[in-house]
Design a protein around this motif. Structure first.
Motif, PDB file in Angstrom:
ATOM      1  N   ALA A 143      47.158 -37.740 -24.846  1.00 47.96           N
ATOM      2  CA  ALA A 143      46.838 -37.513 -23.430  1.00 47.96           C
ATOM      3  C   ALA A 143      47.524 -36.246 -22.933  1.00 47.96           C
ATOM      4  N   PHE A 144      48.764 -36.027 -23.384  1.00 49.02           N
ATOM      5  CA  PHE A 144      49.496 -34.805 -23.042  1.00 49.02           C
ATOM      6  C   PHE A 144      48.751 -33.576 -23.548  1.00 49.02           C
ATOM      7  N   ASN A 145      48.296 -33.623 -24.794  1.00 52.91           N
ATOM      8  CA  ASN A 145      47.566 -32.493 -25.370  1.00 52.91           C
ATOM      9  C   ASN A 145      46.231 -32.265 -24.670  1.00 52.91           C
ATOM     10  N   GLN A 146      45.613 -33.350 -24.229  1.00 54.17           N
ATOM     11  CA  GLN A 146      44.337 -33.226 -23.522  1.00 54.17           C
ATOM     12  C   GLN A 146      44.534 -32.487 -22.198  1.00 54.17           C
ATOM     13  N   ILE A 147      45.628 -32.802 -21.492  1.00 51.30           N
ATOM     14  CA  ILE A 147      45.922 -32.101 -20.242  1.00 51.30           C
ATOM     15  C   ILE A 147      46.157 -30.621 -20.507  1.00 51.30           C
ATOM     16  N   ASN A 148      46.840 -30.304 -21.608  1.00 50.74           N
ATOM     17  CA  ASN A 148      47.035 -28.898 -21.958  1.00 50.74           C
ATOM     18  C   ASN A 148      45.707 -28.190 -22.207  1.00 50.74           C
ATOM     19  N   ARG A 149      44.755 -28.926 -22.787  1.00 50.21           N
ATOM     20  CA  ARG A 149      43.420 -28.357 -23.014  1.00 50.21           C
ATOM     21  C   ARG A 149      42.726 -28.094 -21.673  1.00 50.21           C
ATOM     22  N   TYR A 150      42.895 -29.011 -20.720  1.00 48.09           N
ATOM     23  CA  TYR A 150      42.323 -28.801 -19.389  1.00 48.09           C
ATOM     24  C   TYR A 150      42.929 -27.567 -18.715  1.00 48.09           C
ATOM     25  N   HIS A 151      44.234 -27.348 -18.952  1.00 40.53           N
ATOM     26  CA  HIS A 151      44.869 -26.141 -18.414  1.00 40.53           C
ATOM     27  C   HIS A 151      44.124 -24.898 -18.885  1.00 40.53           C
ATOM     28  N   ARG A 152      43.791 -24.870 -20.163  1.00 39.92           N
ATOM     29  CA  ARG A 152      43.126 -23.702 -20.731  1.00 39.92           C
ATOM     30  C   ARG A 152      41.679 -23.584 -20.270  1.00 39.92           C
ATOM     31  N   HIS A 153      41.025 -24.727 -20.091  1.00 39.31           N
ATOM     32  CA  HIS A 153      39.571 -24.711 -19.919  1.00 39.31           C
ATOM     33  C   HIS A 153      39.086 -24.736 -18.474  1.00 39.31           C
ATOM     34  N   SER A 154      39.793 -25.450 -17.585  1.00 35.24           N
ATOM     35  CA  SER A 154      39.104 -25.686 -16.306  1.00 35.24           C
ATOM     36  C   SER A 154      39.973 -25.806 -15.064  1.00 35.24           C
ATOM     37  N   TYR A 155      41.293 -26.003 -15.181  1.00 37.59           N
ATOM     38  CA  TYR A 155      42.080 -26.217 -13.961  1.00 37.59           C
ATOM     39  C   TYR A 155      42.023 -25.017 -13.004  1.00 37.59           C
ATOM     40  N   SER A 156      41.891 -23.819 -13.546  1.00 44.55           N
ATOM     41  CA  SER A 156      41.900 -22.631 -12.683  1.00 44.55           C
ATOM     42  C   SER A 156      40.497 -22.196 -12.267  1.00 44.55           C
ATOM     43  N   ALA A 157      39.490 -23.000 -12.588  1.00 41.86           N
ATOM     44  CA  ALA A 157      38.106 -22.601 -12.320  1.00 41.86           C
ATOM     45  C   ALA A 157      37.821 -22.516 -10.819  1.00 41.86           C
ATOM     46  N   LYS A 158      36.972 -21.567 -10.475  1.00 46.32           N
ATOM     47  CA  LYS A 158      36.456 -21.399  -9.113  1.00 46.32           C
ATOM     48  C   LYS A 158      37.606 -21.305  -8.100  1.00 46.32           C
ATOM     49  N   TYR A 159      37.729 -22.276  -7.174  1.00 45.73           N
ATOM     50  CA  TYR A 159      38.798 -22.219  -6.176  1.00 45.73           C
ATOM     51  C   TYR A 159      40.150 -22.664  -6.735  1.00 45.73           C
TER      52      TYR A 159
END
Length: 947
Positions: A143-159
């Protein structure tokens, strides 16, 4: 039958609704934005026009996670369409329960790739807490690694609204942990919540009821997250830190009693005391908070650390005059030494100013409160400030058993500071993975037979200065350290410290190491520091020297003066060695020059520029370095002195640092057992000290049996039928790597003790890395593999010293070997290429060089030059082929590589597309950008890094 992730998610949503969270359906960012407008209007009791809300969105869409954490805590000035100005609040920090709480799930957010998040907690419409779940039975780290993947892929998207997340929660139902939004942190920086008695709250339901209760959650966000100025990161307090601060606040608000906090060494007392101080200064009844340390170096260090948490929060007190000025002005938080504080209230020329403060309510917080508060100074401070309230922090309190007599009386921490408000001992910290255990090895004649540690060194029975300073003994101990240092520190991945009984013994060791280095017997970078006062020597606990300097006019004994002068001359000589090693210009000409040297050494130990730091007392307390893992001991240590010294090695870092190594050249076994009993409990030894070498051999051999049940041969790894079986192999071999990582630090380690041969280990490791490569090459997409978030813990494999230069040295040996030996050496080289992470991308090229170029090279000293010519040609060829295949402008590609090497910045999305000579259509832009970015990284890994 495991409970599914979906079932666990439904239960969590139900529990949160029971806690009065409003359940809301939010599908994507557009829904999130619409809901945010409604919630901000509700929280601020205003109505915003679309144009006004657009201002808000633009204001929120600024900076990174750290910048947004500051925006969250500030108010925003909004200019209304009618020309008026209002202030919007994003979260109520003063009355933290008065916020709007919602929960949603399965929000889809699309950046580089489309991601769908499990459960999101919204406060005033902003996503401030993200919860990622795994079904029962799966590792929490996934789950920790999955959150890191979200950091790379989508947390900063758009707004980028998901960059407002303050806290992450990960759970598989059985285990639940939390941590702050800091994408650079390690899994070891995730925490279990617990109650005040340090009993962990691991089950998701219990965690939800206690930690995710709306008032408590918003209190953690508004009061107990620190925005670190130094690293530009968020830091959330661990439970024991939270309860300690709460206990101090309660004490100040409801009484004038004192108290102390017993939190084990390495548990983060500086952060706890900072947060307590930061909140205390906001209380109207508190005039000032004074944080008191007992040495100038700790004054400097603590001021630096406090200001790293909040820039400018502390104005360092360079001298007593400055301290008095701070007492007079509006400075709310002061950091000073106990010596300067004593001068301020004792010297006549300061009293006229200080006496005005005698009746003000001043809170004193003492760092490591057992050190110097047992003399007249402590009593003088209490007497002078009539409304004082005192709190002490210590990792090793003075109890009846380890108390020293002062004027014929034993003084304990409890007598000075009243009751213990919260404790968190070393066994608690080890269970929580907040500090590491110790491996303690005793080297000398009394060691069990047939052990590498059975060295002909006298260590017990004849406890005399003559024995300890004998040249023969010092020679053998320095040889032992030289022989085993690489093993203890994983080939200098970590650093070591060597503490000895006196300055005289230290100089003998330093000179012995220097002589052996000049003879070519080692290449260790050894540095030293010590105070040159006459009385720094061994005792049963160890003196915490003041780092003062000898005033030769005031020293009564001529012999003591001579000794101090000799020590100073020696130190100057050793500092000159240091200057030559690092190109610096330090000396002992004055106190400031010496402190500069002290601070420089601190940094170089942390940066691993120094292999072994040789000390008497300095650095054995108050010094933290995650990269230090080994302490050599030729010194009598007891009680708090022993625990403090040992604890220099047990800061957590990564999987490779599994424990702290303690190598004793004196028989400290009884003293170690007694210290552990005193500062934890009588049954805690097995939790704190690693088991003997033989126990880990048995565990390794059992783990090997488990491995061969699923992959009986090396080739059978390739025949694993599905990802489920591949995952099982990864987990089994990873367990073997962890055990081997521990085993190899024992001086007794020998592959002959293991059921698995060294070659088999390397062959299975190659298959393990093949699986890693296959996952790595497919993870940059939407998740389709159960292996995507598996942590391969490559730090257990990484060895910095194996690079291309190392391989070239092996090629020279291969070239000079006989024909019969060449086949063996060739296989060794291929095994290294296969097993070394940084070289796997270079393997085909190096093999090509061996096959096509090496046979034509006559002399071995030509290999390096020929390889450089070959490598440059291959690099240019690779650029040309890549640019032709991808239709990339070659000049722009080279510029991008240069920029990446200089600034570590990959090209921006528009710069990537600009490199293409044939621009893709709209649908092809995103995959083209990702492909080009990966090509740049792969090119650098192959042709530049490690060469």
């Amino acid at each position: 039958m495991y409970e599914s992730e979906a079932e666990l998610e439904k239960k969590l949503l139900d529990w949160l609704v029971t806690l009065k969270y409003e359940s809301v359906r939010i599908r994507d960012e557009q829904d999130l934005i619409s809901n945010l407008k409604v919630q901000l209007e509700k929280h601020n009791r205003v109505q915003l026009t679309d144009k006004e809300f657009t201002q808000v969105l633009h204001h929120l869409n600024k900076g990174n996670v750290w910048d947004r954490a500051k925006i969250l805590r500030d108010k925003m000035q909004v200019r209304r369409e009618d020309g008026k100005t209002i202030y919007l609040e994003f979260i109520n920090q003063e009355f933290w329960c008065q916020n709007q709480y919602q929960v949603t799930h399965q929000i889809t957010n699309e950046g580089s790739y489309k991601n769908r998040y499990d459960v999101t907690i919204l406060i005033n419409g902003l996503p401030l807490v993200q919860i990622e779940l795994k079904r029962r039975g799966l590792a929490l780290k996934e789950a920790f690694n999955q959150i890191n993947r979200y950091h790379r892929h989508s947390y900063s998207a758009k707004y980028g609204l998901f960059q407002y997340i303050q806290i992450f929660v990960i759970s598989n139902g059985v285990d639940t942990k939390y941590y702050s939004n800091n994408k650079t942190q390690n899994f070891k920086q995730t925490f279990y919540w617990s109650d005040k008695e340090n009993k962990p709250t691991k089950q998701l339901e219990a965690f939800t009821q206690s930690f995710l209760e709306p008032c408590h959650l918003s209190k953690m966000i508004t009061k107990y997250i620190v925005l670190s100025e130094k690293d530009k990161t968020l830091m959330v307090l661990r439970p024991y830190q939270y309860f300690a601060v709460e206990a101090i606040l309660e004490r100040v608000k409801t009484s004038t009693k004192n108290g102390y906090i017993w939190h084990t060494t390495g548990s983060g007392k500086t952060l706890t005391s900072f947060k307590a101080s930061q909140i205390l200064v906001t209380l109207p009844e508190v005039h000032k908070v004074v944080f008191v340390v007992d040495r100038k170096d700790l004054d400097y260090q603590t001021t630096k650390e406090f200001n790293s948490f909040s820039d400018g929060s502390v104005d360092g007190t360079d001298n007593t005059k400055k301290l008095v000025e701070q007492f007079e002005d509006d400075t709310k938080l002061i950091v000073t030494t106990i010596q300067k504080l004593n001068t301020a209230i004792s010297k006549t020329h300061h009293l006229s100013k200080m006496e005005k403060l005698k009746d003000k309510r001043i809170i004193f917080i003492f760092d490591e409160c057992h050190r110097t508060q047992f003399g007249e100074t402590h009593a003088r401070i209490k007497k002078f400030f009539t409304k004082n309230q005192m709190f002490g922090f210590t990792g090793t309190p003075i109890l009846v058993e380890n108390a020293l007599s002062v004027d014929g009386k034993k003084r304990t921490t409890k007598q000075l500071f009243d009751e213990c408000l919260h404790n968190y001992v070393i066994t608690n910290a080890i269970k929580d993975d907040n500090v590491l255990r110790f491996s303690v090895e005793y080297v000398g004649k009394y060691k069990q037979k047939d052990s590498t540690n059975e060295v002909d060194i006298e260590v017990e029975g004849i406890d005399t200065q003559e024995l300890f300073t004998s040249d023969n003994r010092i020679d053998k101990i320095s040889d032992y350290i030289i022989q085993h240092h690489n093993q203890k520190t994983h080939n200098k991945t970590f650093t070591g410290m060597f503490c000895v009984g006196s300055v005289d013994i230290l100089t003998k060791y330093y000179d012995a190491f220097a002589k052996k280095k000049s003879e070519g017997k080692h290449n260790l970078r050894i540095a030293t520091i010590f105070s040159y006062q006459a009385n720094e020597d061994d005792n049963s606990v160890f003196d915490f020297e003041e780092m003062d300097f000898v005033d030769f006019d005031k020293v009564a004994e001529p012999q003591a003066v001579y000794k101090a002068q000799t020590h100073r001359e020696k130190l100057d000589k050793y500092i000159e060695d240091y200057n030559k090693m690092f190109g610096t210009k330090y000396s002992t000409k004055d106190s400031q020059a010496f402190y500069n040297y002290y601070n420089e050494i601190s940094k170089r130990v942390r940066d691993k520029d120094i292999d072994i730091l040789l000390v008497v007392n300095m650095f054995l307390t108050g010094f933290d370095s995650k990269t230090l893992n080994t302490l050599y001991v030729d010194k009598s240590l007891r009680y708090h002195g022993l625990i403090q010294a040992f604890s220099r090695t047990n800061r957590t870092l990564d999987e490779r640092k599994s424990h702290g190594n303690i190598v004793c050249f004196r028989n400290l076994k009884d003293a170690t057992d007694e210290a552990i009993r005193l500062f934890s409990d009588k049954d805690a030894k097995e939790e704190i000290i690693l088991k003997p070498y033989g126990d880990y051999v048995k565990r390794f051999n059992q783990a090997y049996k488990e491995l061969v049940k699923i992959v009986p041969t090396i080739d059978s790894v390739d025949d694993l039928p599905s990802e489920v079986e591949q995952l099982e192999f990864i987990e089994k071999f990873r367990a073997l790597m962890r055990l081997k990582n521990t085993l190899t630090t024992f001086a007794d380690f020998n592959y002959e003790d293991l059921d698995m041969t060294a070659q088999d280990f390397e062959d299975y490791k190659s298959k393990y890395l093949d699986l890693y490569d296959s996952v790595k090459n497919t993870t940059e997409k939407e998740k389709t593999s159960i292996l995507d978030d598996v942590d391969f813990e490559l730090e257990l494999i990484h060895r910095d010293e194996i690079n291309v230069a190392y391989i070239l040295a092996l090629l020279a040996k291969y070239k000079n070997a006989s024909q019969a030996e060449q086949a063996k050496k060739y296989k060794e080289i291929l095994d290294l290429l296969e097993g070394q992470i940084s070289l796997r991308s270079k393997r085909l090229l190096i093999e090509k060089f061996i096959a096509e170029n090496l046979p034509n090279i006559e002399e071995t000293d030509q290999i390096e030059n020929e390889f450089e010519i070959f490598w440059n040609n291959e690099r240019e060829k690779a650029i040309q082929e890549l640019c032709e295949a991808e239709k990339i402008n070659q000049a722009k590609f080279k510029d991008a590589i240069s920029e990446y090497l200089f600034s570590q910045r990959l090209p921006l999305p528009n710069e990537l597309i600009d490199m293409l000579e044939v621009k893709p259509n709209l649908l092809g832009i995103k995959p083209a950008r990702e492909r080009l970015k990966n090509k740049i990284i792969e090119f650098v890994e192959t042709f530049i890094e490690g060469v």
